[in-house]
Motif scaffolding. Structure first.
Motif, PDB file in Angstrom:
ATOM      1  N   TYR A  66       0.821  -1.221   0.000  1.00 43.40           N
ATOM      2  CA  TYR A  66       0.000   0.000   0.000  1.00 43.40           C
ATOM      3  C   TYR A  66       0.852   1.265   0.000  1.00 43.40           C
ATOM      4  O   TYR A  66       0.335   2.353  -0.245  1.00 43.40           O
ATOM      5  CB  TYR A  66      -0.971   0.016   1.198  1.00 43.40           C
ATOM      6  CG  TYR A  66      -2.093  -0.996   1.099  1.00 43.40           C
ATOM      7  CD1 TYR A  66      -2.300  -1.718  -0.062  1.00 43.40           C
ATOM      8  CD2 TYR A  66      -2.959  -1.221   2.162  1.00 43.40           C
ATOM      9  CE1 TYR A  66      -3.319  -2.647  -0.152  1.00 43.40           C
ATOM     10  CE2 TYR A  66      -3.985  -2.142   2.083  1.00 43.40           C
ATOM     11  CZ  TYR A  66      -4.155  -2.853   0.929  1.00 43.40           C
ATOM     12  OH  TYR A  66      -5.171  -3.768   0.851  1.00 43.40           O
ATOM     13  N   CYS A  77      -6.003  -1.795   5.378  1.00 45.45           N
ATOM     14  CA  CYS A  77      -7.213  -0.997   5.513  1.00 45.45           C
ATOM     15  C   CYS A  77      -8.088  -1.762   6.502  1.00 45.45           C
ATOM     16  O   CYS A  77      -8.209  -2.985   6.403  1.00 45.45           O
ATOM     17  CB  CYS A  77      -7.948  -0.858   4.190  1.00 45.45           C
ATOM     18  SG  CYS A  77      -7.004   0.020   2.930  1.00 45.45           S
ATOM     19  N   ASP A 103      -8.007  -5.560   5.166  1.00 43.48           N
ATOM     20  CA  ASP A 103      -7.555  -5.713   3.783  1.00 43.48           C
ATOM     21  C   ASP A 103      -6.060  -5.421   3.789  1.00 43.48           C
ATOM     22  O   ASP A 103      -5.629  -4.417   4.366  1.00 43.48           O
ATOM     23  CB  ASP A 103      -8.315  -4.691   2.917  1.00 43.48           C
ATOM     24  CG  ASP A 103      -8.146  -4.926   1.430  1.00 43.48           C
ATOM     25  OD1 ASP A 103      -7.293  -5.738   1.033  1.00 43.48           O
ATOM     26  OD2 ASP A 103      -8.865  -4.270   0.662  1.00 43.48           O
ATOM     27  N   ASP A 114      -2.632  -9.560  -2.610  1.00 41.08           N
ATOM     28  CA  ASP A 114      -3.659  -8.740  -1.961  1.00 41.08           C
ATOM     29  C   ASP A 114      -4.711  -9.678  -1.375  1.00 41.08           C
ATOM     30  O   ASP A 114      -5.143 -10.614  -2.060  1.00 41.08           O
ATOM     31  CB  ASP A 114      -4.270  -7.853  -3.066  1.00 41.08           C
ATOM     32  CG  ASP A 114      -5.173  -6.759  -2.561  1.00 41.08           C
ATOM     33  OD1 ASP A 114      -5.287  -6.578  -1.337  1.00 41.08           O
ATOM     34  OD2 ASP A 114      -5.770  -6.075  -3.420  1.00 41.08           O
ATOM     35  N   HIS A 182      -9.347  -7.285  -9.255  1.00 43.63           N
ATOM     36  CA  HIS A 182      -8.388  -6.785 -10.250  1.00 43.63           C
ATOM     37  C   HIS A 182      -7.245  -7.763 -10.474  1.00 43.63           C
ATOM     38  O   HIS A 182      -6.981  -8.619  -9.630  1.00 43.63           O
ATOM     39  CB  HIS A 182      -7.812  -5.452  -9.739  1.00 43.63           C
ATOM     40  CG  HIS A 182      -7.348  -5.521  -8.295  1.00 43.63           C
ATOM     41  ND1 HIS A 182      -6.059  -5.844  -7.952  1.00 43.63           N
ATOM     42  CD2 HIS A 182      -8.017  -5.382  -7.121  1.00 43.63           C
ATOM     43  CE1 HIS A 182      -5.958  -5.868  -6.639  1.00 43.63           C
ATOM     44  NE2 HIS A 182      -7.137  -5.602  -6.097  1.00 43.63           N
ATOM     45  N   HIS A 189      -2.585  -2.995  -8.550  1.00 42.00           N
ATOM     46  CA  HIS A 189      -3.786  -3.014  -9.395  1.00 42.00           C
ATOM     47  C   HIS A 189      -3.396  -3.107 -10.864  1.00 42.00           C
ATOM     48  O   HIS A 189      -2.750  -2.212 -11.393  1.00 42.00           O
ATOM     49  CB  HIS A 189      -4.629  -1.754  -9.170  1.00 42.00           C
ATOM     50  CG  HIS A 189      -5.225  -1.698  -7.792  1.00 42.00           C
ATOM     51  ND1 HIS A 189      -5.109  -0.607  -6.969  1.00 42.00           N
ATOM     52  CD2 HIS A 189      -5.916  -2.617  -7.096  1.00 42.00           C
ATOM     53  CE1 HIS A 189      -5.727  -0.857  -5.823  1.00 42.00           C
ATOM     54  NE2 HIS A 189      -6.217  -2.069  -5.871  1.00 42.00           N
ATOM     55  N   GLU A 215     -12.344 -10.393  -5.403  1.00 38.63           N
ATOM     56  CA  GLU A 215     -12.873  -9.714  -4.221  1.00 38.63           C
ATOM     57  C   GLU A 215     -14.390  -9.801  -4.181  1.00 38.63           C
ATOM     58  O   GLU A 215     -15.055  -9.542  -5.174  1.00 38.63           O
ATOM     59  CB  GLU A 215     -12.501  -8.219  -4.236  1.00 38.63           C
ATOM     60  CG  GLU A 215     -11.026  -7.948  -4.439  1.00 38.63           C
ATOM     61  CD  GLU A 215     -10.620  -6.525  -4.057  1.00 38.63           C
ATOM     62  OE1 GLU A 215     -11.246  -5.936  -3.145  1.00 38.63           O
ATOM     63  OE2 GLU A 215      -9.677  -6.017  -4.674  1.00 38.63           O
TER      64      GLU A 215
HETATM   65  N1  MF3 Z   1      -6.844  -3.771  -1.409  1.00 34.86           N
HETATM   66  C1  MF3 Z   1      -7.485  -2.578  -1.885  1.00 34.86           C
HETATM   67  C2  MF3 Z   1      -8.138  -2.861  -3.208  1.00 34.86           C
HETATM   68  O1  MF3 Z   1      -7.742  -3.745  -3.941  1.00 34.86           O
HETATM   69  C3  MF3 Z   1      -6.513  -1.487  -2.112  1.00 34.86           C
HETATM   70  C4  MF3 Z   1      -6.418  -0.552  -1.021  1.00 34.86           C
HETATM   71  S1  MF3 Z   1      -5.402   0.720  -1.482  1.00 34.86           S
HETATM   72  C5  MF3 Z   1      -5.322   1.742  -0.164  1.00 34.86           C
HETATM   73  O2  MF3 Z   1      -9.053  -2.166  -3.556  1.00 34.86           O
HETATM   74  F1  MF3 Z   1      -4.539   2.678  -0.459  1.00 34.86           F
HETATM   75  F2  MF3 Z   1      -6.510   2.193   0.151  1.00 34.86           F
HETATM   76  F3  MF3 Z   1      -4.839   1.081   0.829  1.00 34.86           F
END
Ligand code: MF3
Ligand code: CO
Length: 263
Positions: A66, A77, A103, A114, A182, A189, A215
């Protein structure tokens, strides 16, 4: 249709060497996520959970994926109840009956994986709405495995999407439309987008060696989300509970290989 064919050739397939590095990345991500999920208890804060995950990632030789997101400084997150994704960890203490999602993504030797998981705080059935919340989480997890089961050579992105949508919406919950899974690998991403809703048999053709973050992003009520005033956190517009289940997988000939399995 030409664009579709072009996209087909643009998709990177992971070779054996790259796959091995992604496997190691995935193992670090899974270990760190498991540690943070297991640490969820009444009174702990999102920041403390983030620290646990971060320390485990570094201890295992990984780095924070991140960090590659401009302006984001955390390992994870953390979203609570009606928060859907991108929750910035805070010092708010977690309460009994809260639904917490973590996350987390890892970068290891340049390779990203991820994953995310949701958990109900305190397993006491005396908690108001306990059975209903457990069922909500069960459906999200099942939807994820159903989606992953479609990640096979020759299938379509829409097969994954449809498997997720039919499970979640078949029982009356809703898949969030504006946030999607994704491709993942050299970057956090990548193409293609993997929506949790769509038609079977449609979309990009899946090939062995594609690495995808599948996801399930869903809500107990309506699918609309709004951005919180912190500029990061999305929450359900109707205030209903949200859940999040995510795994990084590699498309295989007969079945997907899950790189971030929690056990
Ligand atoms: N895992 C999250 C996703 O794939 C990505 C979070 S990016 C952040 O959407 F910057 F918010 F941490
Ligand atoms: Co993701």
């Amino acid at each position: 249709m030409e664009w579709e064919i072009f996209k087909q050739f643009r998709m990177k397939l992971r070779n054996a060497y790259e796959l091995e590095l992604m496997r190691q990345s995935g193992q670090i991500a899974a270990a760190a996520l498991k540690k943070a999920i297991d640490a969820i208890k009444v009174g702990i804060t999102g920041l403390e959970l983030d620290k646990i995950a971060q320390e485990e990632i570094y201890r295992l030789g990984g780095d924070l994926s991140y960090k590659t997101v401009p302006g984001y400084k955390h390992a994870t997150c953390v979203t609570i109840n009606e928060q859907v994704v991108h929750g910035v960890p805070t010092d708010v203490k977690i309460s009994s009956g809260d639904l917490i999602s973590i996350d987390l993504a890892v970068m290891y030797k340049g390779w990203h994986t991820d994953c995310a998981w949701s958990k109900l705080v305190d397993h006491e059935s005396s908690i108001e709405g306990h059975e209903e919340k457990k069922r909500f989480l069960q459906v999200g997890e099942e939807a994820l495995w159903n989606g992953i089961a479609q990640a096979v050579d020759g299938g379509r992105v829409g097969d994954i999407s449809h498997a997720i949508q039919s499970k979640v919406e078949g029982v009356g919950y809703s898949v969030v439309r504006s946030l999607v899974g994704h491709g993942v690998g050299k970057k956090l991403h990548e193409d293609p987008q993997i929506p949790g809703y769509g038609q079977a048999g449609e979309g990009l053709k899946l090939r062995s060696g594609m690495s995808l973050a599948i996801e399930v992003i869903y809500a107990y009520g309506k699918s609309e989300v709004v951005l919180d005033s912190d500029g990061w956190t999305y929450k359900t517009a109707d205030g209903s509970l949200a859940g999040l289940f995510e795994m990084t997988v590699v498309v295989g000939r007969d079945r997907a290989e899950v790189l971030t399995c929690l056990i």
